[in-house]
Design an enzyme around this catalytic site. Structure first.
Site, short mmCIF file in Angstrom:
data_model
loop_
_atom_site.label_atom_id
_atom_site.label_comp_id
_atom_site.label_asym_id
_atom_site.label_seq_id
_atom_site.Cartn_x
_atom_site.Cartn_y
_atom_site.Cartn_z
N LYS A 54 44.65 20.88 -16.31
CA LYS A 54 43.91 20.50 -17.51
C LYS A 54 43.63 18.99 -17.55
CE LYS A 54 46.16 21.45 -21.10
NZ LYS A 54 46.88 21.94 -22.26
N THR A 113 43.70 16.93 -15.02
CA THR A 113 42.83 16.62 -13.88
C THR A 113 41.38 16.91 -14.24
OG1 THR A 113 44.67 17.22 -12.44
CG2 THR A 113 42.50 17.09 -11.42
N ARG A 164 47.88 11.83 -22.95
CA ARG A 164 49.31 11.55 -23.12
C ARG A 164 49.90 10.82 -21.93
NH1 ARG A 164 52.31 16.96 -24.35
NH2 ARG A 164 50.56 17.87 -23.22
N LYS A 224 57.95 18.09 -11.67
CA LYS A 224 56.52 17.81 -11.63
C LYS A 224 56.15 16.74 -10.61
CE LYS A 224 54.08 18.20 -15.63
NZ LYS A 224 53.76 17.85 -17.02
N ALA A 233 54.57 19.74 -26.91
CA ALA A 233 53.55 20.55 -27.57
C ALA A 233 54.15 21.78 -28.24
CB ALA A 233 52.47 20.95 -26.58
N PHE A 250 49.48 22.57 -23.59
CA PHE A 250 49.54 24.02 -23.40
C PHE A 250 48.20 24.70 -23.74
CE2 PHE A 250 54.30 23.44 -24.39
CZ PHE A 250 54.60 23.25 -23.06
N PHE A 292 39.55 26.37 -7.14
CA PHE A 292 40.62 26.30 -6.13
C PHE A 292 40.11 26.93 -4.84
CE2 PHE A 292 43.10 25.15 -9.66
CZ PHE A 292 44.27 24.56 -9.18
N TRP A 304 39.58 18.13 -8.41
CA TRP A 304 40.66 17.62 -7.56
C TRP A 304 40.08 17.03 -6.28
CZ3 TRP A 304 43.24 17.15 -3.09
CH2 TRP A 304 44.57 16.75 -3.14
#
Lengths: 554, 554
Positions: free
Chosen positions: A71, A73, A94, A105, A273, A301, A381, A409
């Site tokens: 999201k 990205t 954020r 992560k 969130a 989220f 993807f 990406w």
């Protein structure tokens, strides 16, 4: 085949523009610019011009899946695409949290060719906002325990202090601790715990404050626990808000960095969130809107958690108007919501798409309830098949929603130009619809969200929640907006119910007043406010060489 | 009579020069300068020119008294005086710790017209060094507990983990805690505690590291505890040093600010002067020496603690030469060492001077043992009488030491010009004498310091210390320099023995290997590594108004 570059390698190969150049592009004056290193700055909010605000677009997503939807990205790539098309666009996002960076992560500043940079700094200490919040939080904790130790004039019941300490670290051993051991000189033994800094009320307060004065007022309003007579005690009764606000003097100013496409980006605040509202700060959003024609901001989220809170809490407190929304989805996430296991997601499965698309459909319907017209961004993807992509596009036409595929990406802003055009075509008049009126009480707010967004048939309160409700009413806290903490994996409170469940019951376990932030946290399940580290943490892979080049951040 | 201005009011009334101007004055290139806000910067040590280093002067003091001697204030004023006389002088000082700022001290960046500025930032978060150390420290703690939780391949004995968490806060309730409660998913219950960040080994490591590579090596060498087989476990066995060094990437660079006199000042690192070596970083001292002709640096507490550790630890590891020393004294402190109670110190008392001067005499003798010629700086206070001042000057002639009075709080550099001239007259050839050779073992090092500096007749080891000694020998750690933790109020280990006690015994209670920092901490009494807050903490007085103006910092 050569190994594709990692995020940190891509970021390091990029030549950043000096922050002064980015500021100039953004229209930030020298007086407003407070540099932190050569490529980061804070913007002094007292120096931001009062101008007609730009359009605001909310980026949200489908119900998250273990595979990740990208999201942030997408938001970064899409904003770069808008810049490429000649628009004065900016990012409002954020800040990453250090705990997860060291845990699973490995980084949270976009990915590939859609990143905000300098990613190493942003992922590590950035401009120190999280550390300042940790300091303010733990100063308050020390002042509470010191008050009890030094005579306890206010009659605080140590068993009923709800204020916890915090650290920006994934450390399960800190979830449940006993402090104050070692005899009378070392405090009063107390059962307590640590949350991760992102889950602290001060993070939520920073997220909703309009300026330093408002921040200080909210800090003073924090309820730290109860007296022996069960009366709430606030931080201001401990004279703590002045020192806390002084510690947050710089933190209140939003951080300016750049995307790999050279677009100005405001990265500020990072509340959870679920037990908080999950958006970047109101101050950052407003600051970006003062300078830009179009600002893209994210909510955490899926739309049931982040977007609902964005509209019902952040937009309400901040008087924000919204002109558009983007729902980020992947073919993998649709298949996952159609029941496909994580290790099978790479295989073509049109049946699973057919079955899982209901999740996206409901997120589209939900976003429309807030008066905005969402555009669906299909994050490309490499494993997506042509048949799958065709199916999803065909579905969108059938369902009547604008959908564009984007390849952010691998291609950055260039890969999202079609999406940018579609978004611009779908912008509406500024609007700011909320679902409920807090004046109608907490139960009405919960019932409304449960019915409209979660599509539950019923709300059940545990005995403990009913007790909490009575306490909220007794203390006059029952007309604050609600912040429902629910699993992100399902519209229901049961993480195994994927897709678009109906007929379920929302189980309210507890109601916690967050009188500083200005909302009531509604717990509907176990909520993890201090993550743990996995067996092989990212920290083990993170390294730095003698020249200061960092590796192992993803 | 109007109330005299507070330190923060004096600092706020001063117009600061932009940090770029200070950098230019210091000779710091644009490539080396990393700004943090408009008035602070870090200096990239990889960009510092290799030049003939300037002269280094150590500022130390008599045995501290509750009244305070103003050592940092003197150092800052004296350096400003050297600048006024046309010398290229610079300050190298420790960073204040946030815990005491919120507790009793209210600030630690000099005082009156001899301050480093911006004092609010320096006293609060500065450039985030302490926070980065806290993060690195607590990341290691999380990695240790996670290793134990996830199978404990190394066989770490949770009862023998000596690595503690840290926070930069005064919080007595964190001294003794039990973590890992709440069942098997929440870690292994462990008795542990928090130290204040300044007391952490990583702070000591930062203080002694020569560059990023050396820092990482030292981080890997940290001993975190013992296995079930009582073998030491290092941070590198947990693959932790890469992530920790990455977290300290910016922290390794020294901070550049200015004095009220416009003199460049490097403020970097802040280790305790008992369980650590109590000096600003070696990197800051060396960096200042590369740019300046004369650098004034401080060591904590009196010469028995700070100066000894400066020579025997910092100068040894850093290969530093010293050309002079200043011993700061006040008439009040001499009287206190002569037995006068705190509330009587304002009254003239020549007898007490006569009785208490032995303390200063011994500090002079001690400093001379390191091969340098000390100058005594008499810090002027309004309550000093003419007769007292005359007595002290007469004593100095008799004793054969250069002494000058200086009035740095009220007059800044202008008030220390005579002292500056006297210092310059007393500079010697660069020298770097150490008292002992670590290769001769820990017992010899302790005995030498006890005899030469503390003037003890004997050293006694507790049974526990003897056990520690054996463990040090077994693990090959017994040839590291020693860092003796002793009360600062007396040359002996008994804080009530003021003046210049002799014939006493030094009681060694424990020996703790600090294999990352590279020394053995020798505990000779209870050492407080986590302070508490007083009944009315400074935090209660600290405030900030809507314009961001901070009050209540002293």
């Amino acid at each position: 085949m050569t190994q594709p570059k990692s995020d940190v390698e891509i970021a390091q190969a990029h030549e950043l523009k000096p922050i002064g150049e980015i500021a100039e592009k953004a229209g930030v004056s020298d007086a407003a610019l407070v540099p932190y290193g050569k490529y980061m700055a804070k913007v002094d909010i007292t120096q931001v011009p009062q101008q007609t605000p730009g359009k605001l677009v909310l980026v949200t997503g489908v119900s998250p899946t273990p595979a990740g939807e990208g999201k942030s990205t997408m938001l970064i790539g899409l904003t770069d695409a808008l810049s490429r098309l000649g628009h004065n666009a900016m990012v409002a996002l954020r800040e990453p949290s250090l705990g997860p960076v060291m845990g699973i992560k490995g980084g949270a500043a976009g990915g590939g060719y859609s990143q905000v940079v300098p990613m190493e700094n942003i992922n590590l200490h950035f401009t120190g906002d999280f550390h300042a919040i940790t300091s303010a939080n733990n100063t308050l904790a020390a002042l509470i325990d010191n008050h009890i130790q030094q005579g306890n004039e206010l009659g605080i019941d140590p068993r009923r202090v709800t204020w916890q300490r915090c650290l920006d670290v994934n450390d399960r051993s800190l979830r449940h601790v006993v402090t104050g051991l070692g005899g009378p000189g070392n405090g009063v033994p107390t059962e307590t715990g640590f949350t991760i800094t992102a889950a602290s009320e001060i993070m939520a307060i920073l997220g909703l404050a309009t300026d330093l004065e408002d921040l200080k007022r909210r800090l003073g309003n924090i309820t730290i626990g109860l007296t022996y007579d069960k009366q709430p005690v606030t931080a201001s009764q401990l004279n703590a808000e002045g020192a806390m606000a002084a510690l947050l003097k710089e933190t209140v100013n939003p951080n300016l960095v750049q995307t790999l496409g050279g677009t100005p980006a405001f990265i500020h605040g990072g509340p959870f969130a679920n037990i908080a509202h999950g958006c970047n700060t109101l101050i950052a959003t407003r600051t970006a809107m003062s300078y830009a024609d179009i600002v893209l901001t994210e909510a955490g989220f899926g739309s049931d958690l982040g977007a609902e809170k964005f509209f019902d809490i952040k937009a309400r407190y901040g008087d924000l108007d919204v002109a558009g929304a983007v729902i980020v989805v992947t073919i993998r996430s649709i298949k996952h919501n159609g029941g496909v296991a994580k290790d099978q997601l790479k295989e073509e499965n049109l049946e699973a798409l057919e079955k899982g698309i209901v999740n996206l459909e409901r997120h589209v319907e939900n976003v429309r309830k807030f008066g905005v017209t969402p555009v669906v961004a299909l994050n490309h993807f490499a494993t997506d098949t042509d048949a799958e992509r065709a199916w999803v596009k065909e579905w969108a036409e059938r369902f009547g929603v604008a959908l564009e595929e984007a390849q952010v990406w691998a291609r950055g802003g260039e890969g999202a130009e079609d999406l940018a055009r579609t978004l611009l075509d779908n912008l509406t008049e500024d609007t700011a619809k909320q679902l409920y009126d807090p004046a109608d009480g907490v139960e009405n707010a919960i019932a409304t969200i449960a019915r409209e967004i979660y599509r539950a048939d019923d709300v059940q309160y545990s005995p403990s929640a009913l007790k909490d409700l009575q306490t909220l009413k007794d203390n006059g806290f029952d007309t604050l907006p609600v912040c429902i903490s629910k699993t992100q994996y399902s519209f229901s409170d049961d993480p195994s119910q994927l897709g678009a469940p109906t007929g379920h019951t929302l189980h309210v376990r507890n109601l916690l007043p967050r009188t500083g932030a200005g909302f009531i946290v509604v717990l509907t399940g176990d909520v993890m406010t201090m993550p743990g580290l996995p067996k092989v943490p990212s920290a083990n892979k993170i390294d730095i060489d003698a020249d200061g080049v960092i590796s192992g951040l993803f």
